[in-house]
Design an enzyme around this catalytic site. Structure first.
Site, PDB file in Angstrom:
ATOM      1  N   SER A  28       0.799  -1.232   0.000  1.00 12.50           N
ATOM      2  CA  SER A  28       0.000   0.000   0.000  1.00 12.50           C
ATOM      3  C   SER A  28       0.834   1.287   0.000  1.00 12.50           C
ATOM      4  O   SER A  28       0.458   2.250  -0.672  1.00 12.50           O
ATOM      5  CB  SER A  28      -0.977   0.002   1.175  1.00 12.50           C
ATOM      6  OG  SER A  28      -1.956  -0.988   0.954  1.00 12.50           O
ATOM      7  N   LYS A  77     -10.260  -5.997  10.414  1.00 10.18           N
ATOM      8  CA  LYS A  77     -11.296  -5.457   9.523  1.00 10.18           C
ATOM      9  C   LYS A  77     -12.705  -5.514  10.125  1.00 10.18           C
ATOM     10  O   LYS A  77     -13.552  -4.708   9.758  1.00 10.18           O
ATOM     11  CB  LYS A  77     -11.280  -6.184   8.170  1.00 10.18           C
ATOM     12  CG  LYS A  77     -10.047  -5.857   7.340  1.00 10.18           C
ATOM     13  CD  LYS A  77     -10.125  -6.481   5.965  1.00 10.18           C
ATOM     14  CE  LYS A  77      -8.810  -6.334   5.233  1.00 10.18           C
ATOM     15  NZ  LYS A  77      -8.877  -6.759   3.833  1.00 10.18           N
ATOM     16  N   ASN A  98     -12.099  -1.795   5.493  1.00  9.84           N
ATOM     17  CA  ASN A  98     -10.646  -1.724   5.258  1.00  9.84           C
ATOM     18  C   ASN A  98     -10.158  -0.297   5.060  1.00  9.84           C
ATOM     19  O   ASN A  98      -8.960  -0.094   4.838  1.00  9.84           O
ATOM     20  CB  ASN A  98     -10.241  -2.567   4.043  1.00  9.84           C
ATOM     21  CG  ASN A  98     -10.495  -1.828   2.755  1.00  9.84           C
ATOM     22  OD1 ASN A  98     -11.540  -1.201   2.599  1.00  9.84           O
ATOM     23  ND2 ASN A  98      -9.545  -1.853   1.848  1.00  9.84           N
ATOM     24  N   ALA A 138     -14.737 -20.054  -0.312  1.00 11.93           N
ATOM     25  CA  ALA A 138     -15.798 -19.502   0.539  1.00 11.93           C
ATOM     26  C   ALA A 138     -15.189 -18.811   1.761  1.00 11.93           C
ATOM     27  O   ALA A 138     -15.827 -18.683   2.794  1.00 11.93           O
ATOM     28  CB  ALA A 138     -16.764 -20.605   0.971  1.00 11.93           C
ATOM     29  N   GLY A 139     -13.935 -18.342   1.626  1.00  9.08           N
ATOM     30  CA  GLY A 139     -13.277 -17.612   2.715  1.00  9.08           C
ATOM     31  C   GLY A 139     -13.575 -16.117   2.617  1.00  9.08           C
ATOM     32  O   GLY A 139     -14.570 -15.708   2.008  1.00  9.08           O
ATOM     33  N   GLY A 140     -12.692 -15.326   3.212  1.00  7.82           N
ATOM     34  CA  GLY A 140     -12.912 -13.874   3.261  1.00  7.82           C
ATOM     35  C   GLY A 140     -13.000 -13.234   1.888  1.00  7.82           C
ATOM     36  O   GLY A 140     -13.879 -12.396   1.619  1.00  7.82           O
ATOM     37  N   ALA A 141     -12.097 -13.623   0.986  1.00  9.13           N
ATOM     38  CA  ALA A 141     -12.063 -13.010  -0.342  1.00  9.13           C
ATOM     39  C   ALA A 141     -13.312 -13.402  -1.148  1.00  9.13           C
ATOM     40  O   ALA A 141     -13.921 -12.567  -1.834  1.00  9.13           O
ATOM     41  CB  ALA A 141     -10.794 -13.452  -1.078  1.00  9.13           C
ATOM     42  N   TYR A 235      -2.321 -12.502  -7.132  1.00  8.03           N
ATOM     43  CA  TYR A 235      -1.516 -11.731  -8.107  1.00  8.03           C
ATOM     44  C   TYR A 235      -0.037 -12.117  -8.078  1.00  8.03           C
ATOM     45  O   TYR A 235       0.771 -11.555  -8.796  1.00  8.03           O
ATOM     46  CB  TYR A 235      -1.680 -10.214  -7.900  1.00  8.03           C
ATOM     47  CG  TYR A 235      -1.405  -9.751  -6.490  1.00  8.03           C
ATOM     48  CD1 TYR A 235      -0.109  -9.560  -6.022  1.00  8.03           C
ATOM     49  CD2 TYR A 235      -2.455  -9.526  -5.619  1.00  8.03           C
ATOM     50  CE1 TYR A 235       0.131  -9.151  -4.731  1.00  8.03           C
ATOM     51  CE2 TYR A 235      -2.232  -9.114  -4.315  1.00  8.03           C
ATOM     52  CZ  TYR A 235      -0.928  -8.926  -3.893  1.00  8.03           C
ATOM     53  OH  TYR A 235      -0.699  -8.532  -2.606  1.00  8.03           O
ATOM     54  N   GLY A 256      -5.299 -10.605  -9.667  1.00  9.52           N
ATOM     55  CA  GLY A 256      -5.893  -9.722  -8.662  1.00  9.52           C
ATOM     56  C   GLY A 256      -5.144  -8.426  -8.400  1.00  9.52           C
ATOM     57  O   GLY A 256      -5.512  -7.670  -7.502  1.00  9.52           O
TER      58      GLY A 256
HETATM   59  P1  ATR Z   1      -9.017 -15.460   2.210  1.00  8.88           P
HETATM   60  O1  ATR Z   1      -9.281 -14.455   3.284  1.00  8.88           O
HETATM   61  O2  ATR Z   1      -7.827 -15.160   1.333  1.00  8.88           O
HETATM   62  O3  ATR Z   1     -10.237 -15.778   1.404  1.00  8.88           O
HETATM   63  P2  ATR Z   1      -9.428 -17.835   3.784  1.00  8.88           P
HETATM   64  O4  ATR Z   1     -10.574 -17.151   4.444  1.00  8.88           O
HETATM   65  O5  ATR Z   1      -8.462 -18.602   4.630  1.00  8.88           O
HETATM   66  O6  ATR Z   1      -8.550 -16.803   2.965  1.00  8.88           O
HETATM   67  O7  ATR Z   1     -10.031 -18.808   2.651  1.00  8.88           O
HETATM   68  C1  ATR Z   1      -9.214 -19.661   1.902  1.00  8.88           C
HETATM   69  C2  ATR Z   1     -10.061 -20.368   0.851  1.00  8.88           C
HETATM   70  O8  ATR Z   1      -9.210 -21.219   0.073  1.00  8.88           O
HETATM   71  C3  ATR Z   1     -11.144 -21.261   1.434  1.00  8.88           C
HETATM   72  O9  ATR Z   1     -12.243 -21.294   0.546  1.00  8.88           O
HETATM   73  C4  ATR Z   1     -10.433 -22.630   1.461  1.00  8.88           C
HETATM   74  O10 ATR Z   1     -11.288 -23.743   1.433  1.00  8.88           O
HETATM   75  P3  ATR Z   1     -11.883 -24.376   2.817  1.00  8.88           P
HETATM   76  O11 ATR Z   1     -12.974 -23.430   3.262  1.00  8.88           O
HETATM   77  O12 ATR Z   1     -12.413 -25.704   2.414  1.00  8.88           O
HETATM   78  O13 ATR Z   1     -10.733 -24.444   3.784  1.00  8.88           O
HETATM   79  C5  ATR Z   1      -9.682 -22.564   0.165  1.00  8.88           C
HETATM   80  N1  ATR Z   1      -8.556 -23.493   0.156  1.00  8.88           N
HETATM   81  C6  ATR Z   1      -7.369 -23.365   0.797  1.00  8.88           C
HETATM   82  N2  ATR Z   1      -6.573 -24.428   0.543  1.00  8.88           N
HETATM   83  C7  ATR Z   1      -7.284 -25.255  -0.277  1.00  8.88           C
HETATM   84  C8  ATR Z   1      -7.017 -26.511  -0.909  1.00  8.88           C
HETATM   85  N3  ATR Z   1      -5.842 -27.127  -0.766  1.00  8.88           N
HETATM   86  N4  ATR Z   1      -7.978 -27.046  -1.689  1.00  8.88           N
HETATM   87  C9  ATR Z   1      -9.164 -26.440  -1.861  1.00  8.88           C
HETATM   88  N5  ATR Z   1      -9.486 -25.241  -1.298  1.00  8.88           N
HETATM   89  C10 ATR Z   1      -8.561 -24.660  -0.514  1.00  8.88           C
END
Ligand code: ATR
Length: 294
Positions: A28, A77, A98, A138-141, A235, A256
């Protein structure tokens, strides 16, 4: 290409910064200090590592020190929301802020991660309205991407995740906010139940992130044949395996970095009440590209 005007720190210099922990790897400062030099603004941007338990003191202290604006990163955040005096609707919906913009009596909270993704998709030419969107992760991003696509009136959104329960929770949240069943949760391996031949795919897992460049969350040729536009939120590397597969089967792809760029640009616009042109955005993008090189 605009000439850069170095900032001379004097009694008028305004301060912006980043609060989070860790902050050592942030790009940043490159975005904001380049913008300040392009515009000749008397402004500097610095990272501040805030230890656990000190986020409230940090925001109060920043206001007391007349700090113009702050970015907020992991892990604060959500925590920072209790400290804002106003909050943008979209940031409130997703429960993450953010960017703090100085207003009377404190800071207003925004989520420029989402607004940055919106502008990056638009600049890349990816239309979301009335289109089908497949989000991998399905994580934060992924959460930001799902709320954005619902907000932009996608026709349908599929959230595909390794852990189905997380995809289901995200779908429930977005659907209850949207007031319709816009999001369908699926296991990644069930991608072929999606009843559409063409969609925009947003890769929002951490799979494929450098140094694991060769990894990809889904390898099926049939999936990539349906991707008209593939946006990888990663990215580093600049061209991920996901992007290579999208291109191999005829789709367009982008990484990204533009999202990172525009989340910064939009914060800078809010702090300085300006609109940054695409020419200037491109100039900053080049600086950012150098900054994130491995
Ligand atoms: P961010 O904030 O970058 O989104 P996060 O909240 O830790 O990071 O989310 C990581 C994402 O990558 C999740 O969707 C995770 O899947 P799970 O919810 O099943 O853990 C996915 N991910 C990470 N490693 C993975 C892997 N080896 N195979 C499939 N999905 C993976």
């Amino acid at each position: 290409m605009k000439d850069l005007i170095p900032v001379t720190i004097d009694g008028h210099t305004r301060l912006c910064g980043l609060i989070g922990n860790p902050v050592e790897h942030t790009s940043s400062p490159a975005i904001h200090n380049t913008l300040a030099s392009i515009y000749g603004h008397n402004l500097v941007y610095v990272p501040f590592k805030v230890e656990n338990g000190y986020i409230e003191n940090a925001v109060d202290g920043a206001y007391a020190l007349n700090v113009l604006g702050l970015n907020v990163t992991v892990p604060y955040k959500s925590d920072v929301i209790s400290k804002v005096v106003a909050i943008d609707d979209l940031a409130k919906k997703i429960g993450a802020v953010n960017t703090l913009v100085r207003v009377d009596g404190g800071y207003k909270g925004y989520n420029t991660d989402i607004l940055g993704l919106e502008r990056a998709l638009k600049v890349a030419g990816a239309q979301i309205e009335d289109e089908v969107v497949v989000i991998l992760g399905a994580g934060g991003a992924a959460r930001s991407a799902a709320f954005l696509c619902a907000h932009l009136n996608a026709k349908a959104i599929y959230v595909l995740n390794r852990s189905l329960d997380k995809a289901k929770n995200l779908a429930d949240e977005v659907n209850s906010d949207a007031g319709r069943e816009i999001v369908t949760p699926l296991n990644i391996s069930d991608w072929n139940v999606i009843p559409y031949d063409s969609f925009v795919a947003i890769q929002a897992t951490s799979v494929g992130l450098s140094p694991n460049d060769s990894e990809v969350v889904l390898e099926d040729e049939g999936f990539y044949k349906r991707v008209q536009f593939g946006f990888d939120l990663i990215y580093r590397p600049a061209t991920t395996t996901f992007m290579k597969l999208v291109e191999k089967y005829g789709g367009k792809s982008a990484n990204g970095l533009a999202m990172l760029l525009y989340q910064g640009i939009i914060a800078y616009e809010l702090w300085n009440e300006i609109t940054v042109s695409e020419d200037i955005a491109k100039q900053v993008y080049k600086v950012l590209e150098e900054t994130v090189k491995p």
